[in-house]
Write a protein that holds these residues in place. Structure first.
Motif, mmCIF file in Angstrom:
data_model
loop_
_atom_site.group_PDB
_atom_site.id
_atom_site.type_symbol
_atom_site.label_atom_id
_atom_site.label_comp_id
_atom_site.label_asym_id
_atom_site.label_seq_id
_atom_site.Cartn_x
_atom_site.Cartn_y
_atom_site.Cartn_z
ATOM 1 N N MET A 1 0.842 -1.191 0.000
ATOM 2 C CA MET A 1 0.000 0.000 0.000
ATOM 3 C C MET A 1 0.882 1.248 0.000
ATOM 4 O O MET A 1 1.896 1.297 0.688
ATOM 5 C CB MET A 1 -0.894 -0.014 1.258
ATOM 6 C CG MET A 1 -2.037 0.974 1.200
ATOM 7 S SD MET A 1 -3.206 0.736 2.588
ATOM 8 C CE MET A 1 -3.945 -0.838 2.143
ATOM 9 N N ASN B 1 6.552 -1.452 9.150
ATOM 10 C CA ASN B 1 5.385 -1.949 8.420
ATOM 11 C C ASN B 1 5.786 -2.218 6.970
ATOM 12 O O ASN B 1 5.523 -1.401 6.083
ATOM 13 C CB ASN B 1 4.253 -0.910 8.482
ATOM 14 C CG ASN B 1 3.702 -0.751 9.891
ATOM 15 O OD1 ASN B 1 2.843 -1.522 10.298
ATOM 16 N ND2 ASN B 1 4.210 0.216 10.649
ATOM 17 N N ASP C 1 4.691 -3.799 4.611
ATOM 18 C CA ASP C 1 3.676 -3.780 3.549
ATOM 19 C C ASP C 1 3.328 -2.360 3.106
ATOM 20 O O ASP C 1 2.549 -2.182 2.172
ATOM 21 C CB ASP C 1 2.401 -4.510 4.008
ATOM 22 C CG ASP C 1 1.785 -3.898 5.267
ATOM 23 O OD1 ASP C 1 2.548 -3.396 6.134
ATOM 24 O OD2 ASP C 1 0.545 -3.918 5.397
ATOM 25 N N MET C 2 3.904 -1.347 3.753
ATOM 26 C CA MET C 2 3.582 0.033 3.430
ATOM 27 C C MET C 2 4.777 0.705 2.753
ATOM 28 O O MET C 2 5.918 0.554 3.195
ATOM 29 C CB MET C 2 3.264 0.827 4.703
ATOM 30 C CG MET C 2 2.265 0.165 5.654
ATOM 31 S SD MET C 2 0.623 -0.076 4.938
ATOM 32 C CE MET C 2 -0.104 1.524 5.302
ATOM 33 N N ASP D 1 -2.393 5.657 -2.140
ATOM 34 C CA ASP D 1 -3.611 4.979 -1.684
ATOM 35 C C ASP D 1 -4.251 5.727 -0.521
ATOM 36 O O ASP D 1 -5.466 5.860 -0.455
ATOM 37 C CB ASP D 1 -3.283 3.541 -1.257
ATOM 38 C CG ASP D 1 -2.822 2.692 -2.434
ATOM 39 O OD1 ASP D 1 -3.494 2.735 -3.484
ATOM 40 O OD2 ASP D 1 -1.789 2.008 -2.311
ATOM 41 N N ALA E 1 -1.109 2.186 10.931
ATOM 42 C CA ALA E 1 -2.022 1.034 11.023
ATOM 43 C C ALA E 1 -3.404 1.411 10.490
ATOM 44 O O ALA E 1 -4.063 0.630 9.793
ATOM 45 C CB ALA E 1 -2.110 0.532 12.469
ATOM 46 N N ARG F 1 -3.582 1.462 6.701
ATOM 47 C CA ARG F 1 -3.815 0.116 6.172
ATOM 48 C C ARG F 1 -5.318 -0.199 6.170
ATOM 49 O O ARG F 1 -5.870 -0.681 5.178
ATOM 50 C CB ARG F 1 -3.067 -0.896 7.038
ATOM 51 C CG ARG F 1 -3.245 -2.340 6.614
ATOM 52 C CD ARG F 1 -2.509 -3.284 7.560
ATOM 53 N NE ARG F 1 -1.078 -3.142 7.487
ATOM 54 C CZ ARG F 1 -0.287 -2.786 8.509
ATOM 55 N NH1 ARG F 1 -0.813 -2.559 9.712
ATOM 56 N NH2 ARG F 1 1.008 -2.668 8.340
ATOM 57 N N ARG G 1 -7.950 -0.696 2.959
ATOM 58 C CA ARG G 1 -8.746 -1.919 2.778
ATOM 59 C C ARG G 1 -10.243 -1.617 2.705
ATOM 60 O O ARG G 1 -10.969 -2.198 1.900
ATOM 61 C CB ARG G 1 -8.483 -2.890 3.937
ATOM 62 C CG ARG G 1 -7.085 -3.506 3.901
ATOM 63 C CD ARG G 1 -6.863 -4.363 5.139
ATOM 64 N NE ARG G 1 -5.564 -5.023 5.126
ATOM 65 C CZ ARG G 1 -5.073 -5.745 6.135
ATOM 66 N NH1 ARG G 1 -5.794 -5.896 7.236
ATOM 67 N NH2 ARG G 1 -3.886 -6.303 6.054
ATOM 68 N N ASP H 1 -8.643 -5.171 10.316
ATOM 69 C CA ASP H 1 -8.184 -4.331 9.209
ATOM 70 C C ASP H 1 -6.927 -3.540 9.548
ATOM 71 O O ASP H 1 -6.235 -3.056 8.657
ATOM 72 C CB ASP H 1 -9.295 -3.356 8.787
ATOM 73 C CG ASP H 1 -10.310 -4.015 7.856
ATOM 74 O OD1 ASP H 1 -9.928 -4.958 7.144
ATOM 75 O OD2 ASP H 1 -11.469 -3.583 7.846
ATOM 76 N N SER I 1 -4.315 -4.749 11.087
ATOM 77 C CA SER I 1 -3.146 -5.622 11.206
ATOM 78 C C SER I 1 -2.619 -6.074 9.848
ATOM 79 O O SER I 1 -3.385 -6.323 8.923
ATOM 80 C CB SER I 1 -3.537 -6.859 12.028
ATOM 81 O OG SER I 1 -2.477 -7.779 12.058
ATOM 82 N N ALA I 2 -1.296 -6.199 9.768
ATOM 83 C CA ALA I 2 -0.686 -6.732 8.541
ATOM 84 C C ALA I 2 -0.868 -8.244 8.450
ATOM 85 O O ALA I 2 -0.661 -8.828 7.394
ATOM 86 C CB ALA I 2 0.798 -6.371 8.510
#
Lengths: 325, 325
Positions: A1, A22, A24-25, A61, A285, A288, A292, A311, A313-314
């Motif tokens: 993201m 994080n 995923d970010m 995003d 957080a 994220r 979603r 939502d 949490s990774a």
């Protein structure tokens, strides 16, 4: 993201630092009102002028707005929600309904998703109040802040003539905390809940008695509290009071049973070394979660009350059920 | 919203008592495997045999299943999810993924909504772990239970020859708690985290030394712990150890900052006078949420991680934003 930071002060730096925890970010960049060349980021993230923001519309995003609640956010969040999914940490409690309405209207018109008033209070503390109140509908809520630096109170002291610098700690009173934790449901005055501890660097030759009196008698900020004032050197202030610690406790004490014969205490507490970094971590957080929720077609303005915990949490739903439930 | 209770032991009574604190909830009745005439409810709620349940299908929005995790719930929850929106408090952590899959499959086939593993652990403690872990991805989780009655350990003592009755308290060790709260991230053995405190009523003339040794050496239950045993009279047990208190703390200690230079501690604690009444209160709040999620068309099996906090509360979104955020 892909996320971006709008406004680069203490909170913006806190968000930037949180991104490394994080994976995923991805931080697309920092957007500032200042000249981008004058801004050096902590991690080398690219800096752009806010005038360039719209050209990033397809690459961001969620935009995390790191402005002040007094004048920045009431304008910024509704405006930016027209083009981006946005998050802010608006913390003027009394004006939340009004802010919500303006952001919701902008986000619904544009099909974006917005989150206001995130962080730890409002934010995690609000969530703690909601859960405790839902499980114990009959009871009393207490919120204690500190031990931690209050920026607003520190600034108020700095405005007094003869003051060079100052730091103010908000400190919960131990006897009040103990009574609440024991389920005694005390009625507490402002003075009984918190102490205000001030460390002041004065100009050479300044009238210390007058400064101390002006602090202790300052309406709204100090007059209703027990306040201690210590005059220290600039070196000591720098050595011992440079950090931005904070924290506090949300406690609900409530009853159950056919005759209310049983009592229960629910407590959520934070002890934070760095208020802006912890707040920044919460905002990441939430980014994220908002990303979603937007993907699921949930548009309009949200609050932390609307976010299913998963939502944030990774971890996958399967991992969460297997290891955290 | 109309709810019903399936199974009427301590937890069923806890749910019944909780309804009076939730005026938006109506208790349709209690369903039991026993002869209904033999069951006297706390509030006078009507009692029916479980054989009558299906005839109530249109009158029950959410069925709260109050059975045991060992043998009842693995069968009951998937079966009942075929006809009702259901909630259980399944707490065999290792078998949650399997239980989830069976309930999810049943609920999806029938278009119902189910919630498994609610209460406080699993339940509120799980939620606390999730929030803290999402905000502090780099850190350590600790869970302490007690001071509180462990039914399983009390039962294990009662099975020893010469024991008339017994109560076992699980007690967190203060020095371990203090170290975790201070952010020291200790590695703790089972023995270092909890103490087991036993109150035992022995038969007249029983060999107390043997009983004490059998307790302290019992594998899984006591051998890995520091255990204290006190022999008391039946009168003292009744006078001082009749309640079902429990509680505990979930603590996460984690870092932030570019070099991990700041540490933070997040703690969620419960002090409960009555474990079954508090658990029952949580189940009633969850029934509200599951009823709302079902109305929105969200079917299948859920966990507390999937419930937006606002759905648990009887307050409107406007009230929540104005007063709790």
């Amino acid at each position: 993201m892909n996320i971006a930071i709008y406004g680069y002060g203490n909170l913006g730096r806190g968000v930037e630092a949180a991104v490394k925890y994080n994976p995923d970010m991805t931080l697309v960049g920092v957007f500032t009102r200042r000249s981008p060349e004058s801004v050096q980021t902590l991690t080398g993230a690219p800096v752009y002028h806010i005038g360039e923001l719209l050209s990033f519309k397809d690459r961001i995003d969620v935009l995390i707005i790191c402005g002040g609640s007094a004048t920045d956010l009431p304008e910024m969040t509704p405006t930016l929600a027209r083009d981006f999914n946005v998050i802010d940490s608006f913390d003027t409690h009394a004006k939340i309904p009004e802010h919500f309405a303006r952001v919701d209207s902008a986000a619904r018109e544009s099909g974006t998703t917005a989150l206001i008033s995130s962080g730890w209070d409002p934010g995690l503390f609000s969530i703690a109040r909601l859960y405790a109140g839902a499980v114990l509908p009959s009871g009393n809520d207490y919120t204690f802040w500190g031990r931690g630096i209050s920026q607003g109170h520190s600034d108020a002291i700095r405005r007094i003539a003869g003051v060079v610098d100052a730091r103010q700690y908000t400190v919960p009173k131990e006897d009040a905390l103990a009574s609440v934790r024991a389920g005694e449901n005390p009625t507490l005055t402002t003075r009984q809940k918190h102490l205000r501890e001030c460390y002041v660097v004065a100009e050479e030759g300044a009238d210390l008695e007058r400064i101390e009196r002006e602090i202790k008698e300052m309406p709204n900020y100090f007059a209703d509290y027990d306040t201690t004032v210590a005059f220290i050197s600039a070196e000591e202030l720098k050595a011992n009071h440079r950090g931005m610690p904070h924290g506090g406790s949300v406690i609900r004490s409530g009853i159950s049973g056919i005759s209310g014969e049983h009592s229960h205490t629910v407590e959520f507490s934070l002890r934070l070394d760095s208020n802006p970094e912890f707040t920044g971590s919460m905002l990441v957080a939430c980014a994220r979660a908002i990303g979603r929720m937007h993907s699921r077609g949930e548009v309009g303005c949200k609050t932390v009350f609307d976010i299913p915990p998963a939502d944030l949490s990774a971890k996958s739903p399967e991992e969460l059920r297997a290891h955290l439930l």
